[in-house]
Design a protein around this motif. Sequence first.
Motif, PDB file in Angstrom:
ATOM      1  N   ARG A 235      -6.327  11.386   2.081  1.00  0.00           N
ATOM      2  CA  ARG A 235      -7.032  10.229   2.947  1.00  0.00           C
ATOM      3  C   ARG A 235      -6.085   8.988   3.121  1.00  0.00           C
ATOM      4  NH1 ARG A 235      -8.955   5.567   2.675  1.00  0.00           N
ATOM      5  NH2 ARG A 235      -8.365   5.096   0.351  1.00  0.00           N
ATOM      6  N   LEU A 236      -5.207   8.747   2.131  1.00  0.00           N
ATOM      7  CA  LEU A 236      -4.350   7.404   2.054  1.00  0.00           C
ATOM      8  C   LEU A 236      -2.902   7.893   2.910  1.00  0.00           C
ATOM      9  CD1 LEU A 236      -4.030   6.298  -1.654  1.00  0.00           C
ATOM     10  CD2 LEU A 236      -4.640   5.145   0.364  1.00  0.00           C
ATOM     11  N   ARG A 237      -2.543   9.091   2.900  1.00  0.00           N
ATOM     12  CA  ARG A 237      -1.669   9.679   3.818  1.00  0.00           C
ATOM     13  C   ARG A 237      -1.935   9.475   5.372  1.00  0.00           C
ATOM     14  NH1 ARG A 237      -0.051  13.167   7.063  1.00  0.00           N
ATOM     15  NH2 ARG A 237      -2.076  14.243   7.119  1.00  0.00           N
TER      16      ARG A 237
ATOM     17  N   LEU B  68       0.655   7.913  -3.467  1.00  0.00           N
ATOM     18  CA  LEU B  68       0.404   6.749  -2.641  1.00  0.00           C
ATOM     19  C   LEU B  68      -0.487   5.905  -3.276  1.00  0.00           C
ATOM     20  CD1 LEU B  68      -0.030   8.232   0.859  1.00  0.00           C
ATOM     21  CD2 LEU B  68       2.279   7.687  -0.109  1.00  0.00           C
ATOM     22  N   ASP B  69      -0.501   4.486  -3.018  1.00  0.00           N
ATOM     23  CA  ASP B  69      -1.601   3.646  -3.666  1.00  0.00           C
ATOM     24  C   ASP B  69      -1.670   2.355  -2.716  1.00  0.00           C
ATOM     25  OD1 ASP B  69      -3.077   2.803  -5.936  1.00  0.00           O
ATOM     26  OD2 ASP B  69      -1.946   0.906  -5.870  1.00  0.00           O
ATOM     27  N   GLU B  70      -2.754   2.135  -2.249  1.00  0.00           N
ATOM     28  CA  GLU B  70      -2.915   1.011  -1.383  1.00  0.00           C
ATOM     29  C   GLU B  70      -3.699  -0.194  -2.472  1.00  0.00           C
ATOM     30  OE1 GLU B  70      -5.525  -0.797   2.181  1.00  0.00           O
ATOM     31  OE2 GLU B  70      -5.465   1.397   1.848  1.00  0.00           O
ATOM     32  N   HIS B  71      -3.118  -1.508  -2.424  1.00  0.00           N
ATOM     33  CA  HIS B  71      -3.796  -2.290  -3.442  1.00  0.00           C
ATOM     34  C   HIS B  71      -3.670  -3.673  -2.778  1.00  0.00           C
ATOM     35  CE1 HIS B  71       0.387  -1.283  -4.704  1.00  0.00           C
ATOM     36  NE2 HIS B  71       0.544  -2.649  -4.569  1.00  0.00           N
ATOM     37  N   VAL B  72      -4.473  -4.620  -3.036  1.00  0.00           N
ATOM     38  CA  VAL B  72      -4.477  -6.059  -2.660  1.00  0.00           C
ATOM     39  C   VAL B  72      -3.302  -6.755  -3.325  1.00  0.00           C
ATOM     40  CG1 VAL B  72      -5.621  -8.221  -2.327  1.00  0.00           C
ATOM     41  CG2 VAL B  72      -6.929  -5.954  -2.030  1.00  0.00           C
ATOM     42  N   VAL B  73      -2.355  -7.548  -2.963  1.00  0.00           N
ATOM     43  CA  VAL B  73      -1.580  -8.575  -3.406  1.00  0.00           C
ATOM     44  C   VAL B  73      -1.725  -9.894  -2.736  1.00  0.00           C
ATOM     45  CG1 VAL B  73       0.880  -8.705  -3.953  1.00  0.00           C
ATOM     46  CG2 VAL B  73      -0.040  -6.441  -3.377  1.00  0.00           C
TER      47      VAL B  73
ATOM     48  N   PRO C   7      -6.977 -10.786   2.585  1.00  0.00           N
ATOM     49  CA  PRO C   7      -5.488 -10.668   1.763  1.00  0.00           C
ATOM     50  C   PRO C   7      -4.733  -9.552   2.283  1.00  0.00           C
ATOM     51  CG  PRO C   7      -7.193  -9.732   0.510  1.00  0.00           C
ATOM     52  CD  PRO C   7      -8.228 -10.581   1.696  1.00  0.00           C
ATOM     53  N   VAL C   8      -3.536  -9.811   1.795  1.00  0.00           N
ATOM     54  CA  VAL C   8      -2.450  -8.756   2.016  1.00  0.00           C
ATOM     55  C   VAL C   8      -2.678  -7.329   1.439  1.00  0.00           C
ATOM     56  CG1 VAL C   8       0.138  -8.155   1.923  1.00  0.00           C
ATOM     57  CG2 VAL C   8      -0.744 -10.299   2.909  1.00  0.00           C
ATOM     58  N   HIS C   9      -2.445  -6.326   2.034  1.00  0.00           N
ATOM     59  CA  HIS C   9      -2.657  -4.693   1.391  1.00  0.00           C
ATOM     60  C   HIS C   9      -1.099  -4.339   1.353  1.00  0.00           C
ATOM     61  CE1 HIS C   9      -7.122  -3.798   1.294  1.00  0.00           C
ATOM     62  NE2 HIS C   9      -7.199  -5.269   1.401  1.00  0.00           N
ATOM     63  N   HIS C  10      -0.608  -3.902   0.133  1.00  0.00           N
ATOM     64  CA  HIS C  10       0.639  -2.933   0.238  1.00  0.00           C
ATOM     65  C   HIS C  10       0.183  -1.597   0.302  1.00  0.00           C
ATOM     66  CE1 HIS C  10       3.545  -6.090  -1.997  1.00  0.00           C
ATOM     67  NE2 HIS C  10       3.049  -6.528  -0.752  1.00  0.00           N
ATOM     68  N   LEU C  11       0.683  -1.090   1.022  1.00  0.00           N
ATOM     69  CA  LEU C  11       0.567   0.386   1.271  1.00  0.00           C
ATOM     70  C   LEU C  11       1.867   1.091   0.424  1.00  0.00           C
ATOM     71  CD1 LEU C  11      -0.360   0.694   5.152  1.00  0.00           C
ATOM     72  CD2 LEU C  11      -1.818   0.140   3.026  1.00  0.00           C
ATOM     73  N   ASP C  12       1.901   1.287  -0.780  1.00  0.00           N
ATOM     74  CA  ASP C  12       2.827   2.027  -1.285  1.00  0.00           C
ATOM     75  C   ASP C  12       3.224   3.246  -1.340  1.00  0.00           C
ATOM     76  OD1 ASP C  12       5.019   0.774  -3.186  1.00  0.00           O
ATOM     77  OD2 ASP C  12       4.051   1.525  -4.808  1.00  0.00           O
ATOM     78  N   VAL C  13       4.319   3.428  -1.204  1.00  0.00           N
ATOM     79  CA  VAL C  13       4.902   4.891  -1.094  1.00  0.00           C
ATOM     80  C   VAL C  13       5.920   5.160  -2.385  1.00  0.00           C
ATOM     81  CG1 VAL C  13       5.963   6.619  -0.041  1.00  0.00           C
ATOM     82  CG2 VAL C  13       4.872   4.951   1.297  1.00  0.00           C
ATOM     83  N   ARG C  14       5.381   5.803  -3.067  1.00  0.00           N
ATOM     84  CA  ARG C  14       5.703   6.295  -4.489  1.00  0.00           C
ATOM     85  C   ARG C  14       6.866   7.371  -4.745  1.00  0.00           C
ATOM     86  NH1 ARG C  14       0.573   3.827  -8.096  1.00  0.00           N
ATOM     87  NH2 ARG C  14       0.938   1.708  -7.504  1.00  0.00           N
TER      88      ARG C  14
ATOM     89  N   LEU D 228      -0.155   8.468 -11.410  1.00  0.00           N
ATOM     90  CA  LEU D 228       1.257   8.361 -10.891  1.00  0.00           C
ATOM     91  C   LEU D 228       2.082   9.250 -11.905  1.00  0.00           C
ATOM     92  CD1 LEU D 228       3.759   7.565  -9.153  1.00  0.00           C
ATOM     93  CD2 LEU D 228       3.610   5.242 -10.289  1.00  0.00           C
ATOM     94  N   VAL D 229       2.006   8.577 -13.329  1.00  0.00           N
ATOM     95  CA  VAL D 229       2.772   9.655 -14.193  1.00  0.00           C
ATOM     96  C   VAL D 229       2.566  10.922 -14.367  1.00  0.00           C
ATOM     97  CG1 VAL D 229       3.209   9.670 -17.043  1.00  0.00           C
ATOM     98  CG2 VAL D 229       3.003   7.430 -15.584  1.00  0.00           C
TER      99      VAL D 229
END
Length: 212
Positions: free
Chosen positions: A27-29, A123-128, A141-148, A184-185
């Motif tokens: 879903r995030l992808r 992947l992780d979406e989070h508020v920053v 607020p800003v959301h980071h769409l992080d690709v790990r 993630l780990v």
Amino acid sequence: MLGAALLHDDAARVLSAWTGPTAEQERLRARYVRHLEAHDPSTGAESGVFRGCVPDHLTASTLVLSHDGARVLLTLHGKAKRWFQFGGHLEAADRTLAGAAEREAREESGLAALAVDPVPVHLDEHVVPFCRPGTGDAARPVHHLDVRFLAVAEPGAEPVVSDESLDVRWWDVDALPDPELAELVVLSRARWGEASERGGGNRGSSGLLPSP
């Protein structure tokens, strides 16, 4: 602008080709791909990969595993005051998502020999709320769409604390400082295990395994 287009195209290609390991990751992808399509610099829009695109933009990060997969190297973030994997905003000089993740990991860990697996692991979406320039609206607020991504450190690797961190430390995988790191780990260690099996346990035979 050429660099921005190359980075945007790489992000779109990588995320379109990747398959999320869970329904939520998939879903995030799809969410990330739609974001990039809506913020394509070829249309004159601000590229969705840079921090100037608000409220959402991509970031890139790297989880660093020890050579034996037993520990993870984390940074105590100076602003968030929490332990995270290494990562941050994409820059104009970056040409690939994996390259941006590798740059951030090397800068923040002091480990010059790191090589990042070019295939995302999570992947992780989070508020920053402290991200700048931000939106100027606390209700938006800003959301980071992080690709790990994943990297494996050389045996005996000794990190160095950067100006952006309060501390950098190895943690046992079964004693993580934040439960939000668990998925993630787990996914990263699974990827590492797959690479180890392909390499027959011989370091240097896989891009994920450090050289002897």
